[in-house]
Each structure stands twice: as structure tokens, then as C-alpha cells.
Design a protein around this motif. Structure first.
Motif, short mmCIF file in Angstrom:
data_model
loop_
_atom_site.label_atom_id
_atom_site.label_comp_id
_atom_site.label_asym_id
_atom_site.label_seq_id
_atom_site.Cartn_x
_atom_site.Cartn_y
_atom_site.Cartn_z
N GLY A 555 0.76 -1.24 0.00
CA GLY A 555 0.00 0.00 0.00
C GLY A 555 0.79 1.28 0.00
O GLY A 555 0.22 2.33 -0.30
N SER A 556 2.07 1.28 0.34
CA SER A 556 2.83 2.53 0.37
C SER A 556 4.29 2.26 0.05
O SER A 556 4.81 1.16 0.31
N LEU A 557 4.94 3.27 -0.52
CA LEU A 557 6.37 3.15 -0.83
C LEU A 557 7.18 2.98 0.45
O LEU A 557 8.16 2.23 0.48
N GLU A 558 6.74 3.66 1.52
CA GLU A 558 7.45 3.57 2.79
C GLU A 558 7.50 2.14 3.30
O GLU A 558 8.53 1.65 3.76
N ARG A 559 6.37 1.41 3.19
CA ARG A 559 6.35 0.01 3.66
C ARG A 559 7.20 -0.87 2.75
O ARG A 559 7.92 -1.74 3.22
N VAL A 560 7.07 -0.66 1.44
CA VAL A 560 7.85 -1.48 0.50
C VAL A 560 9.34 -1.27 0.77
O VAL A 560 10.13 -2.23 0.78
N ALA A 561 9.75 -0.02 1.01
CA ALA A 561 11.16 0.29 1.22
C ALA A 561 11.68 -0.30 2.53
O ALA A 561 12.85 -0.67 2.63
N ARG A 562 10.83 -0.39 3.55
CA ARG A 562 11.27 -0.91 4.85
C ARG A 562 11.13 -2.41 4.98
O ARG A 562 11.70 -3.01 5.89
N ALA A 563 10.34 -3.02 4.09
CA ALA A 563 9.99 -4.44 4.27
C ALA A 563 11.22 -5.33 4.32
O ALA A 563 12.11 -5.27 3.46
N LEU A 564 11.27 -6.17 5.33
CA LEU A 564 12.34 -7.16 5.46
C LEU A 564 12.11 -8.32 4.51
O LEU A 564 10.95 -8.63 4.19
N PRO A 565 13.16 -8.99 4.07
CA PRO A 565 12.96 -10.15 3.18
C PRO A 565 12.01 -11.18 3.78
O PRO A 565 11.18 -11.75 3.07
N ASP A 566 12.11 -11.41 5.09
CA ASP A 566 11.26 -12.42 5.73
C ASP A 566 9.79 -11.99 5.78
O ASP A 566 8.91 -12.82 6.00
N VAL A 567 9.52 -10.71 5.61
CA VAL A 567 8.14 -10.22 5.54
C VAL A 567 7.65 -10.25 4.09
O VAL A 567 6.51 -10.62 3.81
N LEU A 568 8.53 -9.90 3.16
CA LEU A 568 8.14 -9.88 1.75
C LEU A 568 7.71 -11.25 1.25
O LEU A 568 6.86 -11.37 0.37
N VAL A 569 8.29 -12.31 1.82
CA VAL A 569 7.94 -13.65 1.33
C VAL A 569 6.52 -14.06 1.72
O VAL A 569 6.04 -15.10 1.28
N TYR A 570 5.84 -13.27 2.54
CA TYR A 570 4.43 -13.53 2.81
C TYR A 570 3.55 -13.18 1.60
O TYR A 570 2.39 -13.58 1.54
N LEU A 571 4.10 -12.43 0.66
CA LEU A 571 3.34 -12.05 -0.53
C LEU A 571 3.44 -13.18 -1.55
O LEU A 571 4.49 -13.79 -1.71
N PRO A 572 2.35 -13.48 -2.26
CA PRO A 572 2.38 -14.59 -3.22
C PRO A 572 3.38 -14.33 -4.33
O PRO A 572 3.53 -13.20 -4.81
N ASP A 573 4.09 -15.38 -4.74
CA ASP A 573 5.03 -15.35 -5.86
C ASP A 573 6.29 -14.52 -5.58
O ASP A 573 7.02 -14.19 -6.52
N VAL A 574 6.53 -14.13 -4.33
CA VAL A 574 7.78 -13.46 -3.98
C VAL A 574 8.64 -14.45 -3.20
O VAL A 574 8.36 -14.76 -2.04
#
Length: 788
Positions: A555-574
Motif C-alpha cells: 500500500g505505500s512506498l514507505e512500507r515497501v522500502a522498509r519491508a524485510l525479506p522475511d516479511v516480503l515472502v508472505y506475498l504470493p510469488d515473492v
């Protein structure tokens, strides 16, 4: 002309007669009069129209000579995307395609006693030309467009009107009020040879191949040039259609033929995979005898209902495939190897070859991919090499003829410094992550470390940044970007927003109007969607779809920029590797500076908001433990730990006595867990991940509720069959805007199935599971209520 007959009547009679001759010549391949008689009729019509210019209409056969030159092509948005086809290069690829299609339709599979159900396929040659869209309204040709990127093409209406076998008015009757015909415009072999002969006679440069000649001819701003080129159309399908069409692909093509549009004379129906293979072999044998170039065969599931059931994946249909002919090969000499620098700094070896004709094209360069490929081939400068055009498109070196190696052959060496900027060149490292361990090995890619200080990387980064699917800055082509970088007017994408009129007008090829238009286009790009902006940044391994996912989910650039790899993998196909690329990009100080400059210079991101309801409270404690990849702790073990301790801190602090009480957790797993969390960095990593999940609202203790305005949050919907009031893509967009997840398959977790005409196995499965099913009127009614 008989005295009793008026000029208008004779003109109408001549037009009708000439159109009929064109139809018999181009479509039926049954010319009924000699060329001299056709020329006499055409000459008479032209003379009458010259005497009576008030009677000239756009549909007249004489109006194919081209008009005034255009300043530029306009853009056309395809209402139905013009998708590319998946390719089959080996026989197994075709077998797999047939299997996937039958499985997707839930057809009976074969066994020891039979081959199972067979599909019917339409078969036609894959012409080597340019895909176009022709729009007819009330039978009249009103627009022509190129395929472009599949979503947006160029308006080439003036040019397609000059192609002689394209009817300006449809024949017969029964055609839909609005009909978009899709086809390939190509240049026959004889016409190509004649064109090149004329080019050489006039001192011009000959075209490399018929496809380039056709594409170049259609993209002329002066349609008179297009009119002088020997182009032809072959229709292969339809896009938008406001009316009833046949229920098979071949039936639709036969209807197009009846309305005056040329279709392939090699069109054939095949029943089952075996007949497809026979057709492919037959076309390969007659390929050289055909009057046009082909590079393979296209197979399409013939039933339109089955096509709709199979649907699409990414940017290609599941019901069609292009089976390419084997690449044609030649031998030549490797004269040298140069190294090119790409957008990400990758140093790619490119072979410089003694020019050789391969499949009708002069090849003087070929890709070597990377240094691992150079080593695999054992290639040296001076070698005699075997060259092929992979898929008849990209030249590549297949191998060497070792016995012809000269005594002075030289090894291919990677430059120690970048050939563009002189910065150091480093070999990449591959990091494989699994079960808490990282294994580092040497990669096959070498990179320039100069980043945007390297002009090659800077140019490619900005070309990507301004491209249509990124920031969409019209007028900034490759050559203009190169000028801006070479003159040091821009040193990063952010500098585009500081360009002045005086700087732009001084560039080669710019005048006052074009300069102001470019600055307006730059200004208009200041409000991109979050998804476009993320894609424009050029993050390694992040394509357009991944950028859309990041924007929609977080939802925001700020979250995307801060997201840890271990959090990003909760998104499908990442996956974890892509997650690390995203995280590393935003942690880089230089990238942070460029993004900060872009925002300070007026770039305002649109469509930012809260995290998508689909991902609210999506994490579980068991899932977090599982994603840490602790050795010997599988998913079931992670769930037992979560059930026993209830919190991450309790698991981190669990002693041996506590761990022994966990059901079926063996000593090896317990020891691995203790060893993992005894490392302070590992414990802190887990705490950081939990803290961010909580911060983002993804934590298992976060509130899971439908956000106001998103009444379908947390629900999964499935669309099947044909929708008449809107496309399925439009329906998907509206459902996602209401918070729903739109899936391609039916399961017990499906909330609702929308079934239009032609719905098949998905509807049957929904009924079997007792799921809620809406027809289109009920669906539209529910949408209206939810959007009120």
C-alpha cells in the motif's frame, strides 16, 4: 459509358466489380480476369473520379495511394489485449501444452487401454510479419493499429488503408456492428526481392529480411511510402466483437473470409496431438516453397467455449501455442568478442562474427550470454563457430569446429575494468539460503561497480525509467536519453525533473514545439501510480506484475522500502531471492538518495493507502517459525511449537525441559532450535520480523476485519464463462477494488463463483461443493449494491 447511365452509377458499378476481383484474387486465390482487364477497369474508375471528385469516397479502390504525411503516430488502447503466444521449440513442449490443455478442461486422461480424450485444434502457419488490429464499424474500416506492447499500439490507420487485400468495406452481410479483426501484415518473398532491387538501384540500403521490411513499411509517417510497398494481410482472429460469432476458431475465420478478409490457405483442423505433429512436419517440408516466410506453426484450441474455460496466464493464452521450426544453422569465423554493459551493470560478452546468411538474415553479431557459456562452448577468438538463430530470432553460437582452430587463436578474457567508465569489474556471488544457512558460490555474471556513474548503466536505467509501462514519458527515446547523458544534463532519473526549456531546445532534433511537448510529458509523469513508480525504479528481478503486487499488498512506498525479506515472502510469488533483491535495493544509500530527490522534485505517488485487507493478520506464529528455515523444523513441527508456547519470545527462551514437552519434537530438532536461537543475530532477526509484521498489521494478533469501503475483504471469488456486460479483467478489477481476492481455481475456500455463458468444469465443481453461484445479472446487481 452508356448514355443512359450516370457517372455515379458507373462509378458504383466499377467499384463493385473491382472489389469482387480483389476478393477472388486475394481471398479465394481464383482470379477471374487477366491483369490487363483489371488495369483497364481501374484506369476507367480513376478517370471518372478525376472528372467527378465529389463522388470520391474513402472506400473507393483508388484511395489506397496514401495521404499527407503525419507528424507522429497516435496511440491506440486495445480494449482486448493483444497477447503474445507461448513457444514450443521441442516436440515435448507441444506434448506438454496438449496435456495442460486437456487437464485444464478436466478431460479424461489416457491409460494403458487408450489415449484419453482428444482436443480439436486449428492449425495455420506462423507468418513472419507484424501483428495488427483492424477495427470495422458498420462494415467500414475505421482504424488500424499495431500490437505495440499488447495493451497500447500505434494508430496506423492511414497506412493499413493502402494494403490492397484489406477490404475498406466488408463484403456480404451478417457482420457485427463493431468488429475488431486481428492479423499479420507481411511482405511476400517476391515482393521483398523486388523492393530490395529497387532500393539498390536508387542507392538505398536493402532490408535485412521480409519481416523488417513489412514492419518498417507500416511505420512510415508518409503513407504514400507504405502504399508503394508490396504488403499483404492474413487474418488470424478477432478481438472485440459486438455481435454473435461462430463457436469455433475456424468457423470465425471462415466468416471473416466470407466478409472479404484473407485468411491462411493452409488453415486446417487437427483432431488430437498426432494430427498436429503431422501438420507441423508437412508445413516444415513445404516451408521453402511457400510464397511468404514462416517461422513455425500456430495451434489453437478450436472450441471458443474451451478457449474461454482455459483462459490466460501472465501475458499469453493457455489455449494457443506457436511451435517454432528448428533453428537454421551456418558456420562462420569468430573475429572478436566485445563486452556490453547493461542496466544493472552486467558485463555481457558479444561475439563479432564474419558476416554470414542464416535463415535469410545477415548475422554479424551473436550473444554469448555470460562467461560460463564461453567456458562451456570452449570458444576462442579465431575459431570457426556454428551459428544459429534461436527461434529464428536471436543469433547465438551453438558450438565450435575444433579441428579448424588456428594456431593463433586467443582466449576470451573478461576486462578488469568497465569498457565504458573504467570502474572495476567484479564477479557476482550466488547466495543460496536454506534452513538457516547461506552457501556462497561464484556466479556467472560479471558487473561494473560504477553504478549510475557508469554512462551505460545510467542510460539504460533512464531508458527503463521513462518507458511506457514505467513513468510513460513520451518523446524520450533512446537517442534523446543518450544525448542528455552524454551532455551531462542528467546524472540520475531525478534530474529529468530539473530540465529547462533552454537545455532541451539545444538538443539535436529539437525545436520549440517539440521541446515544450517533451517538458509537458515530463510534467505529466509527476503523478504515477505506486505500482508504476516501483517498476520504473528498475529493481533487479522485479517486473511489472511483481511491482503491482508490492503496491497492492503493502500500500505505500514507505512500507515497501522498509519491508524485510522475511516479511516480503508472505506475498504470493515473492521468493526469498527476489525478497533480498528488493530489500537490498532500498537499503542502498545511492538508491535512497535518488528516490528522495524524485519525491522532493515533485513526483507524487498515487493510489497509496493501507495494507490490503487480504494481508491483514495473514501471518501466523507457526508460519514465522517455518519461514526462519531452522534445520529439522518442518511445518508440522513449527505448528506444534506455536501450539505449545503461544508466543515467539516463549519459543526463543524455551529451555531443554520445555522443548521435551513438545509433542513429537525429536532431540535433533530440539537441539537445532536451541542452537539457532542461541545465536543472538538469529534471535534478533526473528524479533525484527515479528515487530514489522505487527507494525504492518500482518501479525497474527492484528485486527482482521473488512476495511470500510471494502466489503469483500477476506473473500475469494472465481470468474468463469463469458461476461457480456464487461470483460472478466474488468470484473476482476472491480472485485479487487471491493477487497476480494480473485482466483483462477475453485476450492472449498471459494466464497462465490460468477458463472457466465460457457462456464464448464469450474461451475460443475462449485455446484458439487455447494458453493454460492451467481449468474451475470445477479453479479451485476450485487456489484451495484456494494458500490452504492
Amino acid at each position: 459509358m452508356p448514355s443512359a447511365q450516370t457517372a455515379a452509377e458507373r462509378i458504383a458499378e466499377l467499384r463493385s466489380e473491382i472489389d469482387a476481383h480483389n476478393y477472388r484474387y486475394y481471398v479465394l486465390d481464383e482470379p477471374s480476369v487477366p491483369d490487363a482487364e483489371y488495369d483497364r477497369l481501374f484506369k476507367e474508375l480513376r478517370a471518372l473520379e478525376a472528372e467527378h471528385p465529389e463522388l470520391v469516397t474513402p472506400e473507393s479502390p483508388t484511395q489506397r495511394v496514401g495521404g499527407e504525411a503525419l507528424a507522429a503516430f497516435g496511440q491506440v488502447r486495445h480494449e482486448v489485449p493483444m497477447l503474445s503466444l507461448g513457444n514450443a521449440f521441442e516436440e515435448q513442449d507441444l506434448t506438454d501444452f496438449d496435456r495442460r490443455a486437456r487437464e485444464g478442461l478436466d478431460l479424461p486422461a489416457g491409460d494403458l487401454f487408450g489415449d484419453g480424450a482428444e482436443l480439436e485444434y486449428s492449425c495455420e502457419p506462423k507468418l513472419d510479419g507484424l501483428a495488427v488490429s483492424l477495427l470495422y464499424e458498420n462494415g467500414h474500416l475505421v482504424r488500424g493499429a499495431t500490437r505495440g506492447d499488447g495493451s497500447t499500439g500505434e494508430d496506423i490507420s492511414a497506412n493499413v488503408r493502402t494494403v490492397r487485400n484489406i477490404p475498406l468495406k466488408l463484403h456480404g452481410s451478417g457482420w457485427p456492428a463493431v468488429l475488431e479483426v486481428r492479423g499479420e501484415i507481411y511482405m511476400p518473398k517476391a515482393g521483398f526481392e523486388a523492393l530490395n532491387a529497387r532500393q539498390l538501384e536508387s542507392g538505398g540500403k536493402p532490408f535485412a529480411n521480409p519481416r523488417n521490411a513489412a514492419a518498417g513499411s507500416l511505420r512510415q509517417l508518409d503513407s504514400k511510402i507504405t502504399a508503394s510497398r508490396p504488403l499483404e494481410l492474413c487474418a488470424y482472429g478477432v478481438g472485440r466483437s459486438d455481435g454473435e460469432l461462430a463457436d469455433t476458431h475456424i468457423g470465425i475465420l471462415q466468416a471473416l473470409k466470407g466478409w472479404g478478409l484473407p485468411i491462411s490457405r493452409e488453415l486446417k483442423l487437427a483432431r488430437g496431438l498426432a494430427e498436429c505433429r503431422e501438420y507441423f512436419q508437412a508445413m516444415g517440408e513445404k516451408r521453402d516453397a511457400l510464397p511468404y516466410e514462416i517461422d513455425g506453426v500456430v495451434f489453437k484450441v478450436n472450441s471458443i467455449a474451451q478457449q474461454r474455460e482455459l483462459g490466460f496466464r501472465a501475458r499469453e493464452p493457455r489455449w494457443a501455442i506457436a511451435h517454432k521450426f528448428p533453428a537454421r544453422e551456418e558456420i562462420t569465423e569468430l573475429l572478436g568478442v566485445e563486452f556490453q554493459v547493461g542496466r544493472t551493470g552486467a558485463i555481457t560478452p558479444v561475439a563479432r562474427l564474419k558476416p554470414v546468411q542464416v535463415a535469410g538474415v545477415t548475422v554479424s553479431n551473436a550473444t554469448l550470454h555470460n562467461m560460463d557459456e564461453v567456458a562451456r562452448l570452449g570458444v576462442m577468438i579465431g575459431d570457426t563457430v556454428i551459428v544459429r538463430r534461436a527461434g529464428d530470432v536471436i543469433p547465438q553460437i551453438l558450438g565450435i569446429i575444433a579441428e579448424r582452430r588456428p594456431a593463433d587463436a586467443r582466449a576470451v578474457a573478461v576486462p578488469e575494468s568497465c569498457p565504458v567508465c573504467g570502474s572495476a569489474v567484479e564477479r557476482t556471488q550466488l547466495i543460496k539460503r536454506s534452513k538457516g544457512r547461506e552457501t556462497v558460490s561464484e556466479g556467472s555474471i560479471y558487473r561494473c561497480v560504477g553504478r549510475l556513474a557508469c554512462q551505460a548503466q545510467l542510460k539504460q536505467a533512464i531508458i527503463h525509467f521513462v518507458s511506457r509501462r514505467a513513468m510513460d514519458i513520451d518523446g524520450l527515446g533512446d537517442k534523446i536519453v543518450e544525448q542528455l547523458v552524454d551532455k551531462e544534463l542528467i546524472r540520475s532519473p531525478a534530474d529529468l525533473y530539473c530540465l529547462t526549456f533552454e537545455q532541451v531546445v539545444a538538443l539535436e532534433g529539437f525545436a520549440e514545439v517539440s521541446s515544450r511537448n517533451l517538458l509537458k510529458s515530463i510534467e505529466a509523469s509527476r503523478t504515477p501510480t505506486l505500482a508504476r513508480f516501483i517498476y520504473a525504479l528498475g529493481i533487479p528481478d522485479v517486473g511489472e506484475e511483481t511491482a503491482k503486487l508490492l503496491a497492492r499488498a503493502l500500500g505505500s512506498l514507505e512500507r515497501v522500502a522498509r519491508a524485510l525479506p522475511d516479511v516480503l515472502v508472505y506475498l504470493p510469488d515473492v521468493g526469498l531471492e527476489v525478497a533480498h533483491e528488493i530489500h537490498s535495493f532500498f537499503q542502498d544509500a545511492h538508491n535512497q538518495q535518488v528516490i528522495e530527490q524524485l519525491l522532493k522534485r515533485g513526483v507524487q505517488l498515487q493510489e497509496e493507502g493501507d495494507i490490503h485487507p487480504e494481508f491483514a493478520a495473514c501471518a501466523t506464529l507457526a508460519g514465522l517459525i517455518d519461514k526462519l528455515d531452522i534445520p529439522f523444523i518442518a511445518r508440522t513441527g513449527a505448528q506444534r511449537l506455536a501450539d505449545r508456547f503461544g508466543s515467539l519470545e516463549a519459543i526463543i527462551g524455551a529451555d531443554w525441559l520445555d522443548l521435551r514437552q513438545v509433542e513429537r519434537l525429536n532431540e535433533k530438532a530440539a537441539r537445532a532450535l536451541r542452537d539457532y536461537f542461541d545465536v543472538p543475530e538469529n534471535a534478533q532477526r526473528a524479533r525484527d520480523v515479528e515487530a514489522q509484521l505487527r507494525d504492518f498489521g500482518m501479525h497474527w494478533q492484528s485486527e482482521r476485519k473488512s476495511v470500510e469501503g471494502l466489503p469483500l475483504a477476506g473473500q475469494t471469488w472465481v470468474l468463469t464463462g463469458t461476461l457480456e456486460a464487461m470483460s472478466r479483467d474488468e470484473a476482476k478489477v472491480q472485485l479487487e477494488a471491493l477487497g476480494a481476492k480473485v482466483s483462477g481455481s475453485v476450492s472449498a475456500r471459494t466464497s462465490c463463483v460468477v458463472a457466465g455463458p460457457g462456464a464448464g468444469s469450474k461451475l460443475a465443481k462449485a455446484n458439487e461443493l455447494g458453493l454460492k453461484v451467481l449468474d451475470e445479472p445477479a453479479f451485476l446487481e450485487q456489484l451495484a449494491k456494494l458500490q452504492a
